[in-house]
Scaffold this active site. Structure first.
Site, PDB file in Angstrom:
ATOM      1  NE  ARG A 211     -67.445 -20.150  16.494  1.00 22.11           N
ATOM      2  CZ  ARG A 211     -67.918 -21.229  17.117  1.00 22.11           C
ATOM      3  NH1 ARG A 211     -69.078 -21.172  17.757  1.00 22.11           N
ATOM      4  NH2 ARG A 211     -67.266 -22.358  17.085  1.00 22.11           N
ATOM      5  CG  PHE A 227     -56.218 -24.106  12.945  1.00 26.13           C
ATOM      6  CD1 PHE A 227     -55.611 -25.329  12.663  1.00 26.13           C
ATOM      7  CD2 PHE A 227     -55.402 -23.017  13.257  1.00 26.13           C
ATOM      8  CE1 PHE A 227     -54.221 -25.460  12.704  1.00 26.13           C
ATOM      9  CE2 PHE A 227     -54.018 -23.143  13.303  1.00 26.13           C
ATOM     10  CZ  PHE A 227     -53.419 -24.357  13.030  1.00 26.13           C
ATOM     11  CG  ASP A 249     -60.103 -27.022   8.809  1.00 29.09           C
ATOM     12  OD1 ASP A 249     -60.357 -26.476   9.898  1.00 29.09           O
ATOM     13  OD2 ASP A 249     -59.908 -28.260   8.698  1.00 29.09           O
ATOM     14  CB  SER A 250     -55.894 -29.946   7.189  1.00 29.50           C
ATOM     15  OG  SER A 250     -56.435 -30.256   8.450  1.00 29.50           O
ATOM     16  CG  ASP A 299     -60.187 -22.013  17.518  1.00 31.39           C
ATOM     17  OD1 ASP A 299     -59.637 -22.369  18.579  1.00 31.39           O
ATOM     18  OD2 ASP A 299     -61.382 -22.277  17.251  1.00 31.39           O
ATOM     19  CB  CYS A 339     -58.705 -25.813  23.016  1.00 28.92           C
ATOM     20  SG  CYS A 339     -58.180 -26.839  21.656  1.00 28.92           S
TER      21      CYS A 339
HETATM   22  N1  SAH Z   1     -62.345 -22.392  14.726  1.00 27.06           N
HETATM   23  C1  SAH Z   1     -63.253 -23.515  14.646  1.00 27.06           C
HETATM   24  C2  SAH Z   1     -62.788 -24.724  15.431  1.00 27.06           C
HETATM   25  C3  SAH Z   1     -61.418 -25.242  15.081  1.00 27.06           C
HETATM   26  S1  SAH Z   1     -61.196 -26.911  15.453  1.00 27.06           S
HETATM   27  C4  SAH Z   1     -64.644 -23.097  15.064  1.00 27.06           C
HETATM   28  O1  SAH Z   1     -64.835 -21.961  15.514  1.00 27.06           O
HETATM   29  O2  SAH Z   1     -65.563 -23.900  14.932  1.00 27.06           O
HETATM   30  C5  SAH Z   1     -59.673 -27.236  14.693  1.00 27.06           C
HETATM   31  C6  SAH Z   1     -59.705 -27.381  13.180  1.00 27.06           C
HETATM   32  O3  SAH Z   1     -58.345 -27.458  12.738  1.00 27.06           O
HETATM   33  C7  SAH Z   1     -60.370 -28.622  12.628  1.00 27.06           C
HETATM   34  O4  SAH Z   1     -61.338 -28.250  11.697  1.00 27.06           O
HETATM   35  C8  SAH Z   1     -59.276 -29.424  11.915  1.00 27.06           C
HETATM   36  O5  SAH Z   1     -59.697 -30.004  10.691  1.00 27.06           O
HETATM   37  C9  SAH Z   1     -58.278 -28.341  11.641  1.00 27.06           C
HETATM   38  N2  SAH Z   1     -56.849 -28.745  11.554  1.00 27.06           N
HETATM   39  C10 SAH Z   1     -56.162 -29.578  12.342  1.00 27.06           C
HETATM   40  N3  SAH Z   1     -54.851 -29.565  12.034  1.00 27.06           N
HETATM   41  C11 SAH Z   1     -54.712 -28.686  11.013  1.00 27.06           C
HETATM   42  C12 SAH Z   1     -53.603 -28.198  10.260  1.00 27.06           C
HETATM   43  N4  SAH Z   1     -52.376 -28.600  10.515  1.00 27.06           N
HETATM   44  N5  SAH Z   1     -53.830 -27.295   9.300  1.00 27.06           N
HETATM   45  C13 SAH Z   1     -55.091 -26.866   9.028  1.00 27.06           C
HETATM   46  N6  SAH Z   1     -56.174 -27.273   9.720  1.00 27.06           N
HETATM   47  C14 SAH Z   1     -55.986 -28.157  10.700  1.00 27.06           C
END
Ligand code: SAH
Length: 395
Positions: A211, A227, A249-250, A299, A339
């Site tokens: 980050r 995400f 984010d979803s 991510d 990941c």
């Molecule tokens: N970048 C974040 C961590 C991401 S975790 C950080 O630094 O803290 C993954 C995230 O993707 C979750 O919040 C989940 O709600 C979201 N997610 C999962 N599938 C998704 C999709 N198809 N579209 C949008 N968001 C999604």
């Protein structure tokens, strides 16, 4: 104590001290060990190898506690291992980066199946194996002695426990229950963490170092953070002087928390746009609109759990990365992650190169990224290396 005798041909591999023994490697069991109980491990020639936790329901029948035949699995053993982990966090620029970090990273910290995250004054544990579960009471006692805190909370509500024959549970283990939102510090920023209801243990600590590095590229740029969860990257980018940050984010509740995190850091919320949507759909919308960004962060959550779906997952990664590359202005920055443990660094980089070719753009790697050092990888347990990322310049 029950004994487990290992097939001769497997004993050779045991000398590399990989902590897992699969059920097929067992020649015979003497005694009737209970779920998670410690067993003594012997070769066919009656040489003691060490001690491990027995997990009859799992394919990983034994997780080794120790390869020292003299070492007994007692409170003293856990005190030694946990002290060693805490020492590493205190000394290796981890604790100085904030008040929250992964204190114990399971096999790689010599305690198979145990995850402990420290969030300000609270510890959050996941007991992911029968052995870790078996010693829960002792482990919690040791944690309280070595890392005094307001409360120890359990988030063992993860499906992997089913493979061990353990129920999915969560709740307070010691001390006082954490509030709905716990405020933590990371890289001089503040974040709210939902210990009781957030994803996993509440916050993705493994991205801390990334980050701050990614944020260095955000100044003056229009950033798209895909995400975003509770905005780890978005908040860091805004703080670093991004011109605007759009966060997708979803999950509605995650975006609500991101909004709170922007306020908590007194950042300019007019520079932030939150979009509740599926990332791939939103990226296609932007493509159709002809919208472009200076910087895109991808991510995504884990796309695969085992190798059998690697090809399918690689395609899914390529799809979003191709869209991301296409949406960048000339000279734009792509910070992209995976990941998924079965997807190695090489395949990840290859996938980006295929996406670059399809997008007909030149892509240069500026940085290779990894999980933060509070998620160390023991060399005898390469399976614990899972997070990989690239910061690229897209021509
Ligand atoms: N970048 C974040 C961590 C991401 S975790 C950080 O630094 O803290 C993954 C995230 O993707 C979750 O919040 C989940 O709600 C979201 N997610 C999962 N599938 C998704 C999709 N198809 N579209 C949008 N968001 C999604």
């Amino acid at each position: 104590m029950a004994s487990v005798i290992i097939k001769q041909e497997i004993c050779r591999t045991l000398k590399y001290r990989h902590p897992w023994i699969f059920s097929g490697a067992i020649k015979r069991i003497e005694g009737t060990p209970a779920l998670g109980e410690t067993v003594e491990i012997y070769t066919e020639s009656n040489e003691m190898v060490g001690r491990g936790a027995y997990s009859p329901k799992s394919k990983i029948a034994i997780r080794m506690w120790s390869f020292e035949p003299k070492e007994e699995i007692t409170k003293e053993f856990f005190t030694k291992r946990i002290s060693y982990s805490i020492e590493s966090r205190k000394k290796n620029q981890i604790a100085s980066a904030g008040n929250s970090f992964r204190l114990i990273f399971a096999e790689s910290d010599g305690i198979p199946g145990l995850i402990v995250d420290k969030f300000a004054d609270y510890l959050v544990c996941q007991f992911l194996s029968a052995g870790a579960e078996y010693y829960k009471k002792i482990i919690v006692e040791v944690l309280q002695e070595l890392m005094p805190c307001k409360g120890v909370y359990e988030r063992s509500d993860v499906e992997i426990r089913e493979k061990e024959g353990l129920p999915l549970i969560s709740g307070i283990l010691a001390g006082t229950e954490p509030p709905e939102l716990v405020e933590i510090e990371e890289n001089n920023l503040k974040f709210y963490v939902g210990i009781k209801n957030g994803h996993k243990t509440g916050f993705y600590l493994d991205q801390r170092v990334n980050r701050s590095l990614v944020a260095e590229y955000a100044k003056g740029r229009e950033v798209l953070d895909c995400f975003t969860y509770t905005g780890g990257f978005s908040v860091s980018a805004l703080n670093a002087g991004a011109g605007k940050v759009t966060s997708i984010d979803s999950s509605g509740p995650a975006l609500e928390m991101l909004k709170k995190n922007i306020e908590l850091n007194n950042l300019d919320s007019t520079k932030s746009e939150l979009i509740e949507a599926k990332v791939a759909e939103q990226l296609r919308k932007y493509r159709d609109m002809g919208k472009q960004f200076d910087m895109i962060i991808l991510d995504p959550p884990k796309f695969i759990y085992d190798r059998s779906h690697l090809e399918q997952a690689t395609r899914a990664y390529k799809d979003i990365n191709l869209l991301g590359i296409k949406l960048l202005k000339a000279g734009g920055i792509l910070a992209t992650f995976s990941c998924s443990q079965p997807m190695g660094e090489e395949l990840f980089q290859q996938m980006i190169s295929y996406a670059a070719t399809d997008a007909n753009k030149s892509v240069q790697i500026l940085h290779k990224l990894w999980q933060s050092p509070d998620h160390p990888v023991a060399v005898n347990f390469p399976e614990s290396s899972y997070l990989k990322g690239l910061i690229c310049r897209v021509g």
